[in-house]
Design a protein around this motif. Structure first.
Motif, PDB file in Angstrom:
ATOM      1  N   LEU A 235       0.829  -1.203   0.000  1.00 30.25           N
ATOM      2  CA  LEU A 235       0.000   0.000   0.000  1.00 30.25           C
ATOM      3  C   LEU A 235       0.868   1.259   0.000  1.00 30.25           C
ATOM      4  O   LEU A 235       0.582   2.226  -0.721  1.00 30.25           O
ATOM      5  CB  LEU A 235      -0.922  -0.012   1.222  1.00 30.25           C
ATOM      6  CG  LEU A 235      -1.828   1.213   1.382  1.00 30.25           C
ATOM      7  CD1 LEU A 235      -2.869   1.255   0.272  1.00 30.25           C
ATOM      8  CD2 LEU A 235      -2.504   1.200   2.753  1.00 30.25           C
ATOM      9  N   ALA A 292      -6.691   2.460   3.986  1.00 28.28           N
ATOM     10  CA  ALA A 292      -6.585   2.016   2.593  1.00 28.28           C
ATOM     11  C   ALA A 292      -6.874   3.136   1.612  1.00 28.28           C
ATOM     12  O   ALA A 292      -6.379   3.115   0.483  1.00 28.28           O
ATOM     13  CB  ALA A 292      -7.546   0.855   2.344  1.00 28.28           C
ATOM     14  N   PRO A 362      -3.413  -2.924  -3.781  1.00 31.14           N
ATOM     15  CA  PRO A 362      -3.383  -3.113  -2.323  1.00 31.14           C
ATOM     16  C   PRO A 362      -4.591  -2.492  -1.628  1.00 31.14           C
ATOM     17  O   PRO A 362      -5.145  -3.094  -0.700  1.00 31.14           O
ATOM     18  CB  PRO A 362      -2.083  -2.413  -1.927  1.00 31.14           C
ATOM     19  CG  PRO A 362      -1.218  -2.502  -3.135  1.00 31.14           C
ATOM     20  CD  PRO A 362      -2.150  -2.387  -4.296  1.00 31.14           C
ATOM     21  N   ALA A 363      -4.999  -1.298  -2.044  1.00 29.74           N
ATOM     22  CA  ALA A 363      -6.155  -0.665  -1.415  1.00 29.74           C
ATOM     23  C   ALA A 363      -7.409  -1.507  -1.617  1.00 29.74           C
ATOM     24  O   ALA A 363      -8.213  -1.695  -0.687  1.00 29.74           O
ATOM     25  CB  ALA A 363      -6.361   0.739  -1.990  1.00 29.74           C
TER      26      ALA A 363
END
Length: 418
Positions: A235, A292, A362-363
């Motif tokens: 992230l 996130a 990743p988020a």
């Protein structure tokens, strides 16, 4: 009033318990990283290290579920000593035979995880069953703070020993600490009073399964945070931030969690234990989702810190929730079952994070975990509501020292001398 503050826990029996708990839990916290360091210089060492760490966690999950259910209150010390002693031997085998075949290292790792896996539940029962009823919540808060401190210190200790002395040094220290924990058990009570008739003739397995909503909510919180931790480096990279910030961010989370555990125990909070846990878990979920989505390093750090602060409350309320729904004779097994389910949730999150990262950002991976957590939280809330209604319709069970039914101080023979 001093008698109802953390100072009331500063007695010789509780301090002795804390020393044994640190000696038993620091090896557990160091183990996954120590196993990676042990074999990293071999060809394909990092892959082997990850596999050994996974085997270790599987051992913990299996051991907590099987051995915890067999923990007898009147023979707790003997049971815990055997498990910790076998764990010490397994850690010693890893440290003394670092060049052993992969299969043998795997056997040692499995045994090191499984043998002492009933000790967290057994030690928690020894703590809570030998303090005054009014101090149980504070004792659990103090225990959570101790746990977070141990887990914050473990990576630094494993790294310093592996790079400063030898790759096998952390595992030898783990063996020595577990051996000290075995010796320290004789400074603690041998067990606690419990009558199996408090289960009303219901088997241990059915008794434990009835508390499934508490396990689900605990596992949901841990699996969500595990997903966030494992995806955090990716992230940061996605946000064009230095990946090296992952360590300080997670250290900040651990420190906030330690503070949160102490804060929870400072006062009484409104609402049922289940309601408190639900609110805290939703707060953790929101914080992880914010981490996130927010772009700046400071915002991510703040979101993780608040998540840690609230997560500590989830941990304490889940332990109190078990005390409310399980009879005394099943408490240690219930704590061990929680440990097993949470470990399974963490392991599942580790697998899920790798799979999701292969097809999403990743988020997006973290948000997928948030959605799953919300579904688990909803299932847990419905289950706990049904449990509460069922308990309100059934006669009180035979006297047991659960948090829900205790009135007045415990009998002298059930408490450690102060």
């Amino acid at each position: 009033m001093a008698g109802n503050t953390y100072r009331a826990l500063l007695t010789r029996p509780v301090l002795s318990w804390a020393a044994v708990a640190v000696a038993a839990r620091l090896p557990v916290a160091m183990a996954p990283l120590a196993l990676v360091f042990l074999v990293r210089e071999r060809p394909g060492g990092y892959v082997l290290g990850a596999e050994l760490a996974a085997v270790y966690v599987v051992g913990e999950v299996i051991g907590a579920a099987l051995l915890g259910a067999r923990l007898r209150p009147d023979r707790a010390r003997r049971h815990l000593a055997g498990g910790l002693g076998a764990g010490a031997a397994a850690f010693a085998g890893l440290g003394l035979l670092p060049g052993a075949p992969d299969v043998l290292l795997g056997v040692f790792a499995l045994l090191a995880g499984a043998a002492p896996a009933a000790s967290p539940g057994g030690l928690r029962a020894l703590l809570t069953e030998h303090v005054e009823p009014g101090l149980v919540a504070k004792a659990l808060s103090a225990e959570a703070t101790l746990n977070y401190a141990v887990w914050a210190a473990a990576p630094a200790a494993a790294s310093a020993l592996a790079f400063g002395l030898a790759p096998y040094a952390p595992l030898l220290l783990a063996a020595a600490l577990m051996a000290l924990a075995v010796a320290g058990l004789w400074a603690l009570p041998g067990g606690w009073a419990a009558d199996v008739s408090d289960r009303g003739g219901v088997s241990m397995l059915r008794t434990l399964v009835a508390a499934w909503p508490v396990y689900v909510s605990g596992a949901a919180a841990m699996s969500l945070l595990a997903l966030a931790e494992l995806v955090l480096p990716a992230l940061l990279e996605q946000r064009a931030l230095a990946v090296g910030w992952a360590g300080p961010l997670l250290a900040g989370y651990s420190l906030a969690a330690a503070a949160g555990a102490l804060l929870y125990g400072l006062r009484s909070w409104p609402g049922r234990i289940g309601t408190q846990s639900l609110v805290l878990l939703l707060g953790v979920t929101g914080c992880v989702a914010a981490a996130a989505l927010l772009p700046s390093l400071g915002a991510i750090a703040a979101a993780l810190a608040v998540a840690g602060l609230l997560q500590a409350g989830v941990q304490v309320t889940r332990a109190l929730g078990l005390r409310a729904v399980l009879p005394q004779s099943a408490l240690a097994a219930g704590y061990s079952m929680m440990y097993s389910v949470v470990g399974a949730g963490y392991a599942a999150s580790a697998s899920l994070s790798g799979a999701v990262l292969g097809v999403a950002t990743p988020a997006a991976a973290i948000l997928a975990g948030v959605l799953l957590t919300l579904l688990l939280t909803a299932a847990s809330a419905v289950g706990e509501l049904r449990l509460a209604r069922s308990r309100s319709r059934t006669p009180a069970r035979p006297p047991g020292r659960t948090a829900a039914v205790r009135k007045g101080p415990a009998p002298a023979e059930q408490r450690t001398p102060s």
